[in-house]
Design a protein around this motif. Sequence first.
Motif, PDB file in Angstrom:
ATOM      1  N   PRO A 160       0.648  -1.179  -0.202  1.00  0.00           N
ATOM      2  CA  PRO A 160      -0.024  -0.022   0.007  1.00  0.00           C
ATOM      3  C   PRO A 160       1.100   1.688   0.416  1.00  0.00           C
ATOM      4  CG  PRO A 160      -0.048  -1.008   2.097  1.00  0.00           C
ATOM      5  CD  PRO A 160       1.076  -1.836   1.220  1.00  0.00           C
ATOM      6  N   GLU A 188      -3.295   5.437   2.209  1.00  0.00           N
ATOM      7  CA  GLU A 188      -3.642   3.911   1.476  1.00  0.00           C
ATOM      8  C   GLU A 188      -4.610   5.395   0.000  1.00  0.00           C
ATOM      9  OE1 GLU A 188      -6.364   0.869   1.853  1.00  0.00           O
ATOM     10  OE2 GLU A 188      -4.891   0.747   3.302  1.00  0.00           O
ATOM     11  N   TYR A 219      -9.806  -1.355  -0.912  1.00  0.00           N
ATOM     12  CA  TYR A 219      -9.157  -2.689  -0.549  1.00  0.00           C
ATOM     13  C   TYR A 219      -9.498  -3.674  -0.959  1.00  0.00           C
ATOM     14  CZ  TYR A 219      -6.402  -6.367   1.537  1.00  0.00           C
ATOM     15  OH  TYR A 219      -5.496  -7.476   1.768  1.00  0.00           O
TER      16      TYR A 219
END
Length: 338
Positions: free
Chosen positions: A135, A139, A308
């Motif tokens: 990451p 992020e 994510y």
Amino acid sequence: MSRISRLPSSLLRVAACTGVAALALTACGSGSGSGTASSGSDSVKVGLITKTDTNPFFVKMKEGAEKAAKENGAQLSTAAGKFDGDNAGQVTAIENMVAAGVKGILITPSDSKAIVPAIEKARAKGVLVIALDTPTEPESAVDALFATDNLKAGELIGEYAKAAMKGKSAKIAALDLAPGVSVGVQRHNGFLKGFGATDKDVVCAQDTGGDQAKGQTAMENCLQKEPGINVVYTINEPAALGAYTALKAKGREKDVLIVSVDGGCTGTKAVKDGRIAATSQQYPLKMAAEGVKAVVTFAKDGKKASGYTDTGVTLITDKAQDGVTSKDTAYGLENCWG
């Protein structure tokens, strides 16, 4: 992640195309010099930038991207750092790819913070940017992240090590990556969490850069500091194999538990033959394949990948422990990379 092994034929092909003197935009593949898939003017251009092109993990990642590009009619261009940590090279690669008109860039950041300004410039020009494996910091600097849950990967081997010790007092050595690298920090912290320990319980901590030779030196240093070490956490399997070599030289290889993360083929074989007790396996091919598909989708309908996506992790061992979910090395070897 830093991993080392022999150079596969696919890597030799990459080296022939890119050269070793500079990190530049490349389009090696099907012989046309324009990409790994359709080179028509209407094909979607996708860029892949890895930390290095010598690391088996990133070689497998590239293979996944190449296959997905071919299946989806996309044109893949690739670039890689000359070494793990080559942020300047990755910045140049981003600039080159944006200039070449890519719709999206997949990147494994060498420096999670320093790469952010270059990523922001690319996104400002309408390029979809997806981080793979590592990451960015923050992020949110990228549109999406496709990666292993490295905290979970660490937790799995921590839980395994705790169960395998069966109540015996642990003297832990931690063979880490490098200061401030998010992947290394997450795996380290995950291991401690899974084991139910803190950094105060670590009798020796050394950085290895994920390198086998440095892993051996680190283990030698730790054994000098604390000869009674009986649990070794390693950032990856090359570091674990270096630790094993150092332990074997001292006649300690059979009474020290070594656990690791990655799931490369060399490391999984080391689990099978008992040099490593267990490893958490991750899946670089899947990261890249899903990334390519996301760029193609964005190019065709404007839908952006976001947030994510966990690409999975599996504990691999042939010495299963009660209460810890795992699969054996037969499964690990079917799904390994490198």
